[in-house]
Motif scaffolding. Structure first.
Motif, mmCIF file in Angstrom:
data_model
loop_
_atom_site.group_PDB
_atom_site.id
_atom_site.type_symbol
_atom_site.label_atom_id
_atom_site.label_comp_id
_atom_site.label_asym_id
_atom_site.label_seq_id
_atom_site.Cartn_x
_atom_site.Cartn_y
_atom_site.Cartn_z
ATOM 1 N N ARG A 24 0.902 -0.992 -0.010
ATOM 2 C CA ARG A 24 -0.320 -0.106 -0.144
ATOM 3 C C ARG A 24 0.823 1.275 0.087
ATOM 4 N NH1 ARG A 24 -3.002 -3.566 2.926
ATOM 5 N NH2 ARG A 24 -5.160 -3.831 1.525
ATOM 6 N N GLN A 25 1.941 1.487 0.817
ATOM 7 C CA GLN A 25 2.982 2.254 0.541
ATOM 8 C C GLN A 25 4.147 1.691 1.069
ATOM 9 O OE1 GLN A 25 0.586 2.089 3.665
ATOM 10 N NE2 GLN A 25 2.543 0.912 4.808
ATOM 11 N N ARG A 26 5.205 2.376 0.614
ATOM 12 C CA ARG A 26 6.646 1.788 1.088
ATOM 13 C C ARG A 26 6.791 2.139 2.464
ATOM 14 N NH1 ARG A 26 8.473 -2.174 -0.249
ATOM 15 N NH2 ARG A 26 10.573 -1.598 -0.079
ATOM 16 N N PRO A 28 9.482 2.869 5.649
ATOM 17 C CA PRO A 28 10.917 3.395 5.328
ATOM 18 C C PRO A 28 11.866 2.444 5.833
ATOM 19 C CG PRO A 28 9.662 4.446 7.437
ATOM 20 C CD PRO A 28 8.662 3.307 6.456
ATOM 21 N N PHE A 29 11.535 1.423 6.778
ATOM 22 C CA PHE A 29 12.667 0.594 7.330
ATOM 23 C C PHE A 29 12.930 -0.557 6.456
ATOM 24 C CE2 PHE A 29 8.484 -1.123 8.910
ATOM 25 C CZ PHE A 29 8.789 -2.534 8.670
ATOM 26 N N CYS A 30 12.144 -0.877 5.292
ATOM 27 C CA CYS A 30 11.918 -2.127 4.815
ATOM 28 C C CYS A 30 12.783 -2.222 3.750
ATOM 29 C CB CYS A 30 10.545 -2.382 4.217
ATOM 30 S SG CYS A 30 10.280 -3.936 3.486
ATOM 31 N N ALA A 31 13.492 -3.512 3.352
ATOM 32 C CA ALA A 31 14.433 -3.708 2.234
ATOM 33 C C ALA A 31 13.882 -4.773 1.290
ATOM 34 C CB ALA A 31 15.819 -4.224 2.787
ATOM 35 N N SER A 32 12.755 -5.269 1.598
ATOM 36 C CA SER A 32 11.977 -6.056 0.472
ATOM 37 C C SER A 32 11.468 -5.637 -0.708
ATOM 38 C CB SER A 32 10.783 -6.838 1.379
ATOM 39 O OG SER A 32 11.113 -7.894 2.175
ATOM 40 N N TYR A 33 11.435 -6.146 -1.862
ATOM 41 C CA TYR A 33 11.175 -5.500 -3.034
ATOM 42 C C TYR A 33 9.558 -5.550 -3.154
ATOM 43 C CZ TYR A 33 9.787 -4.561 -7.710
ATOM 44 O OH TYR A 33 9.319 -4.240 -8.860
ATOM 45 N N GLY A 76 5.085 -15.074 0.385
ATOM 46 C CA GLY A 76 5.351 -13.780 1.025
ATOM 47 C C GLY A 76 5.485 -12.335 0.184
ATOM 48 N N GLY A 77 5.941 -11.539 1.000
ATOM 49 C CA GLY A 77 5.917 -10.158 0.079
ATOM 50 C C GLY A 77 6.799 -9.227 0.726
ATOM 51 N N GLY A 78 6.571 -7.753 0.164
ATOM 52 C CA GLY A 78 5.145 -7.511 -0.396
ATOM 53 C C GLY A 78 4.007 -7.774 0.752
ATOM 54 N N THR A 79 2.925 -7.690 0.151
ATOM 55 C CA THR A 79 1.667 -7.780 1.045
ATOM 56 C C THR A 79 0.885 -8.792 0.416
ATOM 57 O OG1 THR A 79 2.043 -5.479 1.735
ATOM 58 C CG2 THR A 79 0.080 -6.456 2.591
ATOM 59 N N LEU A 111 0.696 -12.292 6.371
ATOM 60 C CA LEU A 111 -0.554 -11.361 6.436
ATOM 61 C C LEU A 111 0.069 -10.271 7.261
ATOM 62 C CD1 LEU A 111 -3.413 -13.826 6.763
ATOM 63 C CD2 LEU A 111 -2.753 -13.006 4.705
ATOM 64 N N ASN A 112 -0.779 -9.160 6.846
ATOM 65 C CA ASN A 112 -0.510 -7.837 7.709
ATOM 66 C C ASN A 112 -1.762 -7.554 8.367
ATOM 67 O OD1 ASN A 112 1.784 -7.213 6.336
ATOM 68 N ND2 ASN A 112 1.153 -5.298 5.385
ATOM 69 N N PRO A 113 -1.793 -7.437 9.772
ATOM 70 C CA PRO A 113 -2.918 -7.235 10.488
ATOM 71 C C PRO A 113 -4.383 -6.220 9.939
ATOM 72 C CG PRO A 113 -0.974 -7.191 11.829
ATOM 73 C CD PRO A 113 -0.429 -6.924 10.519
#
Ligand code: SF4
Length: 400
Positions: A24-26, A28-33, A76-79, A111-113
């Protein structure tokens, strides 16, 4: 000599990883594509995955699903929850319809909550997703805001309730420490709330760095491995103590499970089992080849529309490369690395150099040994990468 840590074996068979690259949005801490604003691509992505799966199943003879039953699937992901449960049901059907699947295949979805409600939870459990990895990160709303997450602590609790009501019996909660402004007390509060929910598995990760190190790149799947540091050692130790008190074993530096609930897919990754990755940015290990598919959703979709495998960064691993991976990936596991695969890959003189280095590191208190192999002492986990580099230098002929 030490007591061997209990740990189930990695599965024999093929592991599948599917990277769903929508966000949904990037954060800031995330290194996953991941790609934000690509909601219009869900259907095209599913068609592309179908083509990639057909092409890979036909071409990758060392990972051929006909000859190796599918032992684990990790979405996995991503979302992965962004495209909705119908997408995930279709995806799972596509992966499992055409090839043999082990009866006890472990099927995980991240999953994201904020995406989990009763309908989604019921649909996914009914479809066969027997394991859910929920990205809780924290139950503290202030900490969640600081890392740009779109859910609250209450959302996480509600998601867990929905999953339990739906019959999910294998739940993993991902938690993060070392967050901006997070006190030790706040971290302990998050751990306590997580433990109250009775998950079978917990991931406890230090805040991910944006850049990948050489050692990170040895890893597969989208599982980043951030080294522990002086700042994160104290909260990590606290987590290790609490988890142990509650019956969990840290079977890998940042992954803990109740007995029998170690993630088979992760164990496959750490033990270099055959892995076929689908989707942009997915990693694969087939025989002596490791590759990562291009981190570009548009190029990925274009290639597969043209019935071509998408571009990838590929490396052929010689015996020394494989030995280095055995050492590094093995050291992250509580079980450690074993000598047998190294003896099969390294010349006698190199093995002797490595054994000398292992004995030295054991004498310094970093490693414990038995006749099968060696593993990190718990207090040496925060220097895992440094110990791995010492050993890798020893087998590479570097200075002792
Ligand atoms: S944390 Fe999840 S949603 Fe955020 S950028 Fe990373 S993959 Fe995307």
């Amino acid at each position: 000599m030490s007591r061997r840590q209990p740990e189930i074996d990695a599965p024999l068979g093929l592991s599948l990883y599917v990277h769903v690259p929508f966000c949904r949005q990037r954060c800031p801490f995330c290194a996953s594509y991941g790609v934000a604003g690509a909601e219009g691509q869900f259907d095209a992505f599913l068609r592309a995955l179908q083509r990639e799966w057909s092409l890979a199943a036909a071409e990758e003879t060392e990972c051929a699903p006909e000859s190796r039953a599918i032992a684990s699937i990790y979405v996995g992901g991503g979302t992965p929850s962004m495209p909705g449960h119908a997408f995930l049901q279709d995806l799972l059907g596509m992966l499992t319809n055409a090839y043999p699947v082990r009866e006890d295949c472990e099927i995980t979805v991240q999953l994201n909550p904020e995406d989990v409600d009763r309908e989604l939870a019921r649909a996914l459990v009914a479809a066969g997703f027997g394991r859910v990895s929920l990205g809780v990160q924290s139950f503290d709303d202030q900490a969640l805001r600081a890392i740009g997450r779109g859910h609250s602590g209450q959302d996480a609790t509600a998601a867990i309730e929905s999953l339990r009501e739906a019959g999910c019996e294998n739940l993993s909660l991902d938690l993060m420490f070392g967050l901006p402004g997070q006190s030790l007390g706040a971290w302990e509060e998050t751990l306590a709330r997580a433990l109250l929910c009775g998950p079978q598995h917990l991931g406890v990760h230090p805040l991910t760095r944006a850049e990948a190190t050489t050692l990170d790149r040895l890893l597969t799947g989208s599982f980043s491995a951030t080294p522990l540091s002086e700042e994160t050692w104290h909260p990590y130790q606290r987590a290790a103590a609490l988890l142990s008190e509650h019956g969990y074993t840290l079977y890998e530096i940042t992954n803990a499970a109740l007995p029998g609930y170690e993630c088979r897919h992760l164990l496959g990754v750490w033990s270099r089992a055959p892995l076929l990755g689908l989707g942009p940015a997915a990693h694969s290990l087939c025989g002596n080849r490791r590759w990562r598919t291009v981190c570009d959703l548009d190029l990925y979709l274009r290639s597969l529309r043209a019935q071509q495998r998408p571009p990838r960064d590929s490396v052929r691993l010689d015996a020394l490369d494989q030995a280095r991976e055995e050492i590094y990936l093995g050291l992250r596991r509580a079980r450690g690395f074993t000598w047998a695969p190294l003896e099969a890959r390294l010349p006698q003189a190199t093995l002797e150099r490595m054994r000398r280095k292992v004995r030295f590191l054991a004498a310094q208190g970093y490693l414990e040994l038995d006749e099968q192999g060696a593993r990190l002492q718990p207090q040496a986990r925060y220097v895992c990468d440094s110990v791995a580099l010492e050993l890798i230098n020893a087998v590479s002929g570097g200075a002792e």
